[in-house]
Design a protein around this motif. Structure first.
Motif, PDB file in Angstrom:
ATOM      1  N   LEU A  62       0.799  -1.228   0.000  1.00  0.00           N
ATOM      2  CA  LEU A  62       0.000   0.000   0.000  1.00  0.00           C
ATOM      3  C   LEU A  62       0.829   1.274   0.000  1.00  0.00           C
ATOM      4  O   LEU A  62       0.305   2.342  -0.312  1.00  0.00           O
ATOM      5  N   VAL A  63       2.099   1.181   0.356  1.00  0.00           N
ATOM      6  CA  VAL A  63       2.924   2.394   0.347  1.00  0.00           C
ATOM      7  C   VAL A  63       3.915   2.371  -0.817  1.00  0.00           C
ATOM      8  O   VAL A  63       3.834   3.198  -1.724  1.00  0.00           O
ATOM      9  N   PHE A  64       4.847   1.422  -0.816  1.00  0.00           N
ATOM     10  CA  PHE A  64       5.914   1.448  -1.822  1.00  0.00           C
ATOM     11  C   PHE A  64       5.377   1.234  -3.235  1.00  0.00           C
ATOM     12  O   PHE A  64       5.607   2.059  -4.127  1.00  0.00           O
ATOM     13  N   LEU A  65       4.650   0.139  -3.457  1.00  0.00           N
ATOM     14  CA  LEU A  65       4.158  -0.128  -4.811  1.00  0.00           C
ATOM     15  C   LEU A  65       3.082   0.872  -5.224  1.00  0.00           C
ATOM     16  O   LEU A  65       3.049   1.318  -6.372  1.00  0.00           O
ATOM     17  N   GLN A  66       2.206   1.230  -4.293  1.00  0.00           N
ATOM     18  CA  GLN A  66       1.195   2.224  -4.647  1.00  0.00           C
ATOM     19  C   GLN A  66       1.856   3.573  -4.933  1.00  0.00           C
ATOM     20  O   GLN A  66       1.451   4.292  -5.841  1.00  0.00           O
ATOM     21  N   GLY A  67       2.891   3.912  -4.171  1.00  0.00           N
ATOM     22  CA  GLY A  67       3.583   5.167  -4.408  1.00  0.00           C
ATOM     23  C   GLY A  67       4.231   5.222  -5.773  1.00  0.00           C
ATOM     24  O   GLY A  67       4.352   6.288  -6.372  1.00  0.00           O
ATOM     25  N   ASP A  68       4.642   4.063  -6.287  1.00  0.00           N
ATOM     26  CA  ASP A  68       5.232   4.012  -7.619  1.00  0.00           C
ATOM     27  C   ASP A  68       4.176   3.941  -8.715  1.00  0.00           C
ATOM     28  O   ASP A  68       4.505   4.009  -9.891  1.00  0.00           O
ATOM     29  N   ALA A  69       2.904   3.791  -8.348  1.00  0.00           N
ATOM     30  CA  ALA A  69       1.896   3.582  -9.391  1.00  0.00           C
ATOM     31  C   ALA A  69       0.586   4.307  -9.168  1.00  0.00           C
ATOM     32  O   ALA A  69      -0.344   4.103  -9.923  1.00  0.00           O
ATOM     33  N   PHE A  70       0.463   5.153  -8.148  1.00  0.00           N
ATOM     34  CA  PHE A  70      -0.843   5.776  -7.948  1.00  0.00           C
ATOM     35  C   PHE A  70      -1.057   6.893  -8.941  1.00  0.00           C
ATOM     36  O   PHE A  70      -0.135   7.568  -9.357  1.00  0.00           O
ATOM     37  N   PRO A  71      -2.330   7.112  -9.357  1.00  0.00           N
ATOM     38  CA  PRO A  71      -2.609   8.035 -10.457  1.00  0.00           C
ATOM     39  C   PRO A  71      -2.675   9.489 -10.020  1.00  0.00           C
ATOM     40  O   PRO A  71      -3.173   9.827  -8.976  1.00  0.00           O
ATOM     41  N   LEU A  72      -2.167  10.338 -10.876  1.00  0.00           N
ATOM     42  CA  LEU A  72      -2.280  11.777 -10.700  1.00  0.00           C
ATOM     43  C   LEU A  72      -2.593  12.393 -12.061  1.00  0.00           C
ATOM     44  O   LEU A  72      -2.231  11.848 -13.091  1.00  0.00           O
ATOM     45  N   ALA A  73      -3.252  13.530 -12.048  1.00  0.00           N
ATOM     46  CA  ALA A  73      -3.665  14.127 -13.314  1.00  0.00           C
ATOM     47  C   ALA A  73      -2.495  14.782 -14.018  1.00  0.00           C
ATOM     48  O   ALA A  73      -1.643  15.390 -13.409  1.00  0.00           O
ATOM     49  N   SER A  74      -2.486  14.627 -15.315  1.00  0.00           N
ATOM     50  CA  SER A  74      -1.553  15.380 -16.142  1.00  0.00           C
ATOM     51  C   SER A  74      -2.361  16.376 -16.955  1.00  0.00           C
ATOM     52  O   SER A  74      -3.569  16.478 -16.802  1.00  0.00           O
ATOM     53  N   GLU A  75      -1.708  17.075 -17.845  1.00  0.00           N
ATOM     54  CA  GLU A  75      -2.427  18.046 -18.670  1.00  0.00           C
ATOM     55  C   GLU A  75      -3.053  17.388 -19.887  1.00  0.00           C
ATOM     56  O   GLU A  75      -3.736  18.036 -20.657  1.00  0.00           O
ATOM     57  N   SER A  76      -2.786  16.091 -20.086  1.00  0.00           N
ATOM     58  CA  SER A  76      -3.421  15.392 -21.190  1.00  0.00           C
ATOM     59  C   SER A  76      -4.693  14.734 -20.691  1.00  0.00           C
ATOM     60  O   SER A  76      -5.109  14.915 -19.560  1.00  0.00           O
ATOM     61  N   LEU A  77      -5.322  13.934 -21.537  1.00  0.00           N
ATOM     62  CA  LEU A  77      -6.544  13.252 -21.142  1.00  0.00           C
ATOM     63  C   LEU A  77      -6.258  11.997 -20.327  1.00  0.00           C
ATOM     64  O   LEU A  77      -7.182  11.368 -19.848  1.00  0.00           O
ATOM     65  N   HIS A  78      -4.991  11.636 -20.183  1.00  0.00           N
ATOM     66  CA  HIS A  78      -4.634  10.411 -19.484  1.00  0.00           C
ATOM     67  C   HIS A  78      -4.112  10.726 -18.090  1.00  0.00           C
ATOM     68  O   HIS A  78      -3.605  11.803 -17.829  1.00  0.00           O
ATOM     69  N   SER A  79      -4.240   9.739 -17.206  1.00  0.00           N
ATOM     70  CA  SER A  79      -3.658   9.900 -15.885  1.00  0.00           C
ATOM     71  C   SER A  79      -2.156   9.702 -15.961  1.00  0.00           C
ATOM     72  O   SER A  79      -1.651   8.999 -16.827  1.00  0.00           O
ATOM     73  N   THR A 140      -8.708   2.322   3.824  1.00  0.00           N
ATOM     74  CA  THR A 140      -7.726   2.450   2.754  1.00  0.00           C
ATOM     75  C   THR A 140      -7.797   1.268   1.799  1.00  0.00           C
ATOM     76  O   THR A 140      -7.770   1.437   0.575  1.00  0.00           O
ATOM     77  N   LEU A 141      -7.891   0.064   2.345  1.00  0.00           N
ATOM     78  CA  LEU A 141      -7.943  -1.125   1.490  1.00  0.00           C
ATOM     79  C   LEU A 141      -9.210  -1.151   0.642  1.00  0.00           C
ATOM     80  O   LEU A 141      -9.155  -1.452  -0.556  1.00  0.00           O
ATOM     81  N   VAL A 142     -10.352  -0.828   1.244  1.00  0.00           N
ATOM     82  CA  VAL A 142     -11.615  -0.838   0.498  1.00  0.00           C
ATOM     83  C   VAL A 142     -11.581   0.191  -0.630  1.00  0.00           C
ATOM     84  O   VAL A 142     -11.951  -0.107  -1.778  1.00  0.00           O
ATOM     85  N   LEU A 143     -11.108   1.395  -0.323  1.00  0.00           N
ATOM     86  CA  LEU A 143     -11.017   2.429  -1.355  1.00  0.00           C
ATOM     87  C   LEU A 143     -10.002   2.064  -2.424  1.00  0.00           C
ATOM     88  O   LEU A 143     -10.189   2.376  -3.606  1.00  0.00           O
ATOM     89  N   ILE A 181      -1.880   9.104   1.073  1.00  0.00           N
ATOM     90  CA  ILE A 181      -1.856   9.763   2.380  1.00  0.00           C
ATOM     91  C   ILE A 181      -2.448   8.852   3.449  1.00  0.00           C
ATOM     92  O   ILE A 181      -1.889   8.712   4.553  1.00  0.00           O
ATOM     93  N   MET A 182      -3.573   8.221   3.135  1.00  0.00           N
ATOM     94  CA  MET A 182      -4.212   7.324   4.096  1.00  0.00           C
ATOM     95  C   MET A 182      -3.341   6.122   4.411  1.00  0.00           C
ATOM     96  O   MET A 182      -3.259   5.675   5.564  1.00  0.00           O
ATOM     97  N   ALA A 183      -2.673   5.575   3.389  1.00  0.00           N
ATOM     98  CA  ALA A 183      -1.817   4.415   3.607  1.00  0.00           C
ATOM     99  C   ALA A 183      -0.652   4.759   4.526  1.00  0.00           C
ATOM    100  O   ALA A 183      -0.350   4.011   5.475  1.00  0.00           O
ATOM    101  N   ILE A 184      -0.004   5.892   4.274  1.00  0.00           N
ATOM    102  CA  ILE A 184       1.115   6.294   5.122  1.00  0.00           C
ATOM    103  C   ILE A 184       0.628   6.644   6.519  1.00  0.00           C
ATOM    104  O   ILE A 184       1.247   6.274   7.528  1.00  0.00           O
ATOM    105  N   GLY A 185      -0.505   7.335   6.599  1.00  0.00           N
ATOM    106  CA  GLY A 185      -1.067   7.654   7.908  1.00  0.00           C
ATOM    107  C   GLY A 185      -1.419   6.411   8.704  1.00  0.00           C
ATOM    108  O   GLY A 185      -1.162   6.333   9.917  1.00  0.00           O
ATOM    109  N   SER A 186      -1.997   5.423   8.039  1.00  0.00           N
ATOM    110  CA  SER A 186      -2.332   4.162   8.715  1.00  0.00           C
ATOM    111  C   SER A 186      -1.079   3.453   9.201  1.00  0.00           C
ATOM    112  O   SER A 186      -1.066   2.866  10.296  1.00  0.00           O
ATOM    113  N   CYS A 187      -0.016   3.506   8.399  1.00  0.00           N
ATOM    114  CA  CYS A 187       1.251   2.899   8.815  1.00  0.00           C
ATOM    115  C   CYS A 187       1.811   3.589  10.052  1.00  0.00           C
ATOM    116  O   CYS A 187       2.304   2.924  10.973  1.00  0.00           O
ATOM    117  N   LEU A 188       1.739   4.913  10.084  1.00  0.00           N
ATOM    118  CA  LEU A 188       2.244   5.644  11.248  1.00  0.00           C
ATOM    119  C   LEU A 188       1.449   5.291  12.498  1.00  0.00           C
ATOM    120  O   LEU A 188       2.018   5.106  13.587  1.00  0.00           O
TER     121      LEU A 188
END
Length: 263
Positions: A62-79, A140-143, A181-188
């Protein structure tokens, strides 16, 4: 001077990506050392050693792999995701597939971690889902599961029209940020809870286990901050290709009521 700017930008990006990976790997290694050296190692027999799989799988998935692959918006139509930024000249279809595979691996590891902790609680007759850590972790897991399924339906195997996908993209972006954020917060929360349960009498005396766990928490925070910075900078967004530019013009025509040839 102008020619050196892109090279400098690329060098900074490479160093930041490398630093993020060092932080992520260090977090996983420290979790393994904590659970392996101080907590007795790993097993799958309902004992405390099975519980030790829980923090390792959560940090790795939930932290390392998600951090390398979680989506964020770009200026194109793709994440855009960190892998998109690293391999930003590759075809977007391939990157979307890689994005989905990494998320699937993260989801699988997370489920294993959750099964391990519930199995341990059942064997030790410990109540489930009573702490803030468990509530945040389960949410976090459900979402995360919902985010992965929606990503498949809207982006990898789109079942909706382009304007619906574009409307959903900001939600997908927001959920990706919130999930990290939720994953890191849950880990803390989990780190603090585990230390208070395990070394209450020596924690305030700067016991080596407590110091190691606190360092792990700081590494997780730094990892999250660096990933957030890398994936929100416009200069590191995915490079457009002709197919995307054509789609972008078509989308602009649909949403703004212009024509493909209009300025």
């Amino acid at each position: 001077m102008d020619d050196s700017a892109p090279h400098l930008l690329h060098s900074i990006f490479a160093w930041l990506v490398g630093a993020s990976q060092v932080l992520g790997v260090a977090s996983v290694v420290l979790t393994g050392v904590w659970m392996g050296h101080y907590r007795g190692g790993f097993s799958w027999d309902g004992s405390e050693q099975e519980f030790n799989l829980h923090p390792l799988c959560m940090v790795l998935g939930l932290v390392f792999l998600q951090g390398d692959a979680f989506p964020l918006a770009s200026e194109s139509l793709h994440s855009a995701i960190l892998v998109y930024r690293v391999f930003r000249s590759e075809p977007k279809k391939n990157l979307k597939l890689l994005h989905a595979i990494i998320h699937l691996l993260a989801l699988t590891l997370s489920i294993i971690g959750f099964v391990a902790v519930f199995d341990f609680h059942r064997a030790a007759k410990i109540p489930d889902m009573y702490s803030l850590h468990s509530w945040c972790g389960m949410a976090t897991l459900v979402l995360f599961c919902l985010q992965w399924v929606m990503g498949l339906l809207f982006f990898l195997f789109p079942v909706a029209s382009s304007w619906i996908r574009a409307s959903y993209l900001p939600i997908h972006v927001f959920c990706g940020l919130v999930l990290l954020i939720m994953a890191i917060g849950s880990c803390l929360l989990g780190i603090t809870e585990k230390l208070l349960f395990s070394i209450t009498s020596t924690y305030a005396l700067f016991a080596p286990e407590g110091v190691l766990a606190n360092i792990l928490g700081l590494l997780l925070v730094c990892f999250g901050m660096l990933i957030g910075y890398l994936t929100t900078r416009k200069e590191y967004r995915c490079l457009p290709n002709p197919e995307e530019e054509s789609l972008s013009v078509h989308f602009k025509t649909l949403t703004e009521g212009g024509s493909p040839s209009s300025p």
